[in-house]
Motif scaffolding. Structure first.
Motif, PDB file in Angstrom:
ATOM      1  N   UNK A 179       8.463   6.615   1.185  1.00  0.00           N
ATOM      2  CA  UNK A 179       7.731   5.378   0.897  1.00  0.00           C
ATOM      3  C   UNK A 179       6.254   5.685   0.658  1.00  0.00           C
ATOM      4  N   UNK A 180       5.691   6.560   1.488  1.00  0.00           N
ATOM      5  CA  UNK A 180       4.282   6.936   1.341  1.00  0.00           C
ATOM      6  C   UNK A 180       4.036   7.599  -0.004  1.00  0.00           C
ATOM      7  N   UNK A 181       4.933   8.513  -0.399  1.00  0.00           N
ATOM      8  CA  UNK A 181       4.795   9.197  -1.696  1.00  0.00           C
ATOM      9  C   UNK A 181       4.892   8.193  -2.833  1.00  0.00           C
ATOM     10  N   UNK A 182       5.838   7.252  -2.734  1.00  0.00           N
ATOM     11  CA  UNK A 182       6.015   6.245  -3.767  1.00  0.00           C
ATOM     12  C   UNK A 182       4.765   5.367  -3.897  1.00  0.00           C
ATOM     13  N   UNK A 183       4.238   4.921  -2.741  1.00  0.00           N
ATOM     14  CA  UNK A 183       3.024   4.113  -2.755  1.00  0.00           C
ATOM     15  C   UNK A 183       1.844   4.886  -3.314  1.00  0.00           C
ATOM     16  N   UNK A 184       1.761   6.182  -2.966  1.00  0.00           N
ATOM     17  CA  UNK A 184       0.660   7.010  -3.452  1.00  0.00           C
ATOM     18  C   UNK A 184       0.671   7.085  -4.974  1.00  0.00           C
TER      19      UNK A 184
ATOM     20  N   UNK B  77      -4.886   7.371   4.141  1.00  0.00           N
ATOM     21  CA  UNK B  77      -5.010   6.362   5.194  1.00  0.00           C
ATOM     22  C   UNK B  77      -3.749   5.500   5.279  1.00  0.00           C
ATOM     23  N   UNK B  78      -3.253   5.078   4.122  1.00  0.00           N
ATOM     24  CA  UNK B  78      -2.087   4.204   4.128  1.00  0.00           C
ATOM     25  C   UNK B  78      -0.794   4.968   4.396  1.00  0.00           C
ATOM     26  N   UNK B  79      -0.750   6.229   4.029  1.00  0.00           N
ATOM     27  CA  UNK B  79       0.418   7.039   4.382  1.00  0.00           C
ATOM     28  C   UNK B  79       0.533   7.136   5.899  1.00  0.00           C
TER      29      UNK B  79
END
Length: 651
Positions: free
Chosen positions: A101-106, A172-174
């Protein structure tokens, strides 16, 4: 698969990203525009000092702006995360790891960032041409010489800073996604802030206190002895005004709701009972935010005013500080003919040279003003009091004075026997001298009582704050102390020629040398720094204020969506709901401006009073510019917010 999912998410949520993308677009454009300034043709053709100083100043300011924009992007991403909380929670329920999810958001943020970078830089490229006109105006350059410019260095710097910001924000968001629980994501829209209204008498009391604090700050700022360079006066005004602003908005919601509920016809009309409650709730839960934005908008107005004000100050200062291209004092027997010959040998045949012998008077400048004027001068400027008390009044022969006037294209004057006229350089000194003349009519110079025929303040020479003009024959027996020489080229010249003439004059000068080109570049440089800093900080704060207001509105829409669904369920038509949304947005969006208008009006008057000490300052053009800029940014964000709000409620 993840790439397709990412593209699908962006397409589906593109409407939700409108405010976010608008903010990134403006941020990139503004960042590029101001970082391209040091590479502008107009700056490159200015003095070496400006070419070296401006990039350092812009770089330092850009770092500060980058930090502000970084926090703004974090705030914007926080909204997007809340908006997509259920979606992310669903992914986790289906077994997608937080890392994925973090990679996708990034990569979603990176893709949006690239779109914003490209569009923002293209917009900045075209808008930066407008800066060329401002630079040309500041440095008095020909508009015909302005060419389309493109700065590779500014593009690289913009890309570097924003990629750095995106990487930090993504990290930060990851971290935040990795620590969040599924239940928090699923139920995030069910959480709401607790609303606690203060009792009516408390709201009224706090409102009265806020008004008292604000009025006290206004009176202090508008007092005659208020100066922006006096920290002991500025800090108390800022504290009083800020405290009054926070208390005003803290008490406003409850106080305003009390007044409106007492007006039954208005309160119970259409959906006003719902709309006003919603607005009151939002203002009460966002008191600190609204108050802070109001102060930020005040800073924006002051930044614009300070920039344009210091530009006018520089222009007025130049007229007094360097009325001639070259001005110096020399020994009484100095032959200035070689200087004129040298200038003509360089091809400047239109150049003119005037010299005026300077004689002692036996009195000081303080003898030409009243004691009351001395007291007033000491209040306004301690240095002015010191000058009036200690500087000696010098005498100039009428013939020499008229030669100085002819050099400036002014009419000659005549004097009766035994009469004098006074000439002041500082325009603010003239009223004090005129007051002395009106009261005394005469003054004693060189042992004789002489009639004063008037006072002049044209910009003739800069070396003497004040001097007296007397008939030639009355100085026949007096020995001059030196001579002041003024040189005017009467045509355009470059920095190289100015340096050549300066070196030539240094062979003859006795005292100080004032070179107009040097003074010009310093003042224009100061003016440029003031205007660019004012625009850079002002526009950034305006973007930040508008974006935060819009994002807060959209966050509230997501949290209170169920309330609007309930309205539809009980039969309220869409038109009335749209009307309610518009009223809520208009009140909330423009609430910070309520105090900004009054605070800014006082600040502008205080700035005008301060700058007018050095000369005329037009407040109208600055007010018009501020209104236009506010209208553009506020209008765009208000429209984007309205569309986003309706999308959240109805879709």
């Amino acid at each position: 698969m993840y790439f397709k999912l990412m593209i699908r998410n962006i397409k589906r949520s593109f409407g939700d990203y409108s405010v976010y993308l608008l903010t990134l677009f403006f941020a990139v454009a503004v960042f590029y525009i101001f970082n391209a300034i040091p590479y502008n043709q107009g700056i490159q053709s200015s003095s070496k000092e400006i070419r070296e100083t401006l990039p350092i100043f812009i770089n330092a300011l850009s770092i500060f702006i980058s930090i502000i924009l970084g926090f703004l992007i974090i705030y914007a991403n926080s909204f997007m995360m809340k908006r997509r909380s259920k979606e992310l929670g669903t992914y986790m329920l289906l077994g997608m790891s937080t890392h994925r999810i973090s990679v996708m958001l990034f990569f979603e943020m990176l893709l949006l960032g690239i779109v914003s970078l490209v569009s923002g830089i293209l917009a900045g490229l075209f808008l930066s041409q407008g800066i060329s006109f401002i630079i040309a105006r500041i440095f008095k350059q020909e508009l015909e010489t302005i060419k389309f410019s493109f700065s590779i260095a500014s593009v690289i710097k913009t890309v570097f800073f924003f990629l750095l910001i995106f990487i930090v924000v993504a990290a930060f968001f990851s971290y935040k996604v990795a620590r969040i629980r599924i239940v928090d994501l699923i139920q995030i829209d069910k959480k709401s802030e607790k609303i606690r209204f203060a009792k009516t008498w408390v709201s009224i009391t706090l409102f009265i206190i806020s008004v008292i604090l604000l009025v006290t700050a206004y009176i202090t700022a508008l007092s005659k002895d208020f100066r922006f360079n006096d920290v002991t006066k500025v800090i108390p005004v800022f504290i009083l005004g800020s405290t009054g602003t926070y208390l005003f908005y803290f008490s406003a919601s409850g106080f305003l709701l009390t007044i409106l509920t007492s007006t039954k016809k208005l309160y119970y009309k259409k959906l006003n009972i719902f709309s006003l409650r919603q607005v009151a709730n939002r203002i009460m839960t966002s008191t600190i935010l609204i108050s802070t934005i109001s102060i930020m908008l005040l800073v924006t107005v002051c930044a614009f005013a300070g920039g344009f004000g210091l530009n006018d100050f520089a222009i007025n200062k130049l007229k007094r500080a360097a009325p001639n291209d070259f001005e110096f004092t020399a020994g009484i027997n100095t032959d200035i003919v070689p200087i004129g010959n040298y200038i003509k040998s360089e091809g400047y045949d239109k150049a003119s040279i005037s010299e005026a012998d300077v004689y002692p008077s036996g009195v000081s400048l303080s003898n030409t003003v009243t004691k009351q004027a001395l007291k007033e001068a000491s209040k306004k400027n301690k240095n002015a009091y010191h000058n009036l008390l200690n500087l000696k009044l010098v005498l100039v022969k009428l013939t020499d004075y008229n030669n100085l006037r002819k050099q400036k294209g002014l009419d000659e004057i005549s004097l009766d026997k035994g009469a004098i006229v006074l000439h002041v350089i500082e325009s603010e000194l003239k009223p004090f001298v005129q007051e002395f003349i009106d009261f005394n009519k005469t003054m004693r110079i060189a042992g004789c009582k002489r009639k004063i025929d008037g006072v002049y303040d044209e910009n003739l020479v800069a070396h003497y704050l004040e001097f007296a003009v007397i008939n030639d024959e009355e100085l026949a027996e007096t020995t001059p102390i030196n001579k002041v020489v003024s040189v005017n080229i009467n045509s355009k010249y470059e920095e190289t020629f100015s340096e050549k003439v300066t070196n030539e004059i240094k062979k003859y000068k006795k005292g100080s040398l004032i070179v107009r080109f040097e003074v010009l570049q310093k003042l224009y440089g100061m003016s440029a720094l003031a205007i660019f800093a004012g625009l850079y900080i002002g526009i950034t704060f305006l973007i930040m204020s508008s974006a935060i207001l819009a994002l807060k509105q959209l966050t509230d829409a997501a949290q209170h969506r169920q309330r609007y669904k309930t309205l539809k369920d009980i039969g309220v038509d869409d038109e009335m709901i749209h009307g309610s949304i518009f009223i809520q947005m208009a009140i909330y969006f423009f609430a910070p401006i309520l105090l900004t208008i009054s605070n800014s009006a006082v600040a502008l008057i205080a700035i005008t009073n301060y700058i007018q000490i050095a000369g005329n300052f037009s407040i109208i053009k600055m007010v018009l510019f501020t209104i236009i800029v506010f209208t553009v940014f506020y209008g765009l964000y208000f429209n984007a917010c309205k569309q986003g709000f309706s999308r959240i409620i109805f879709y």
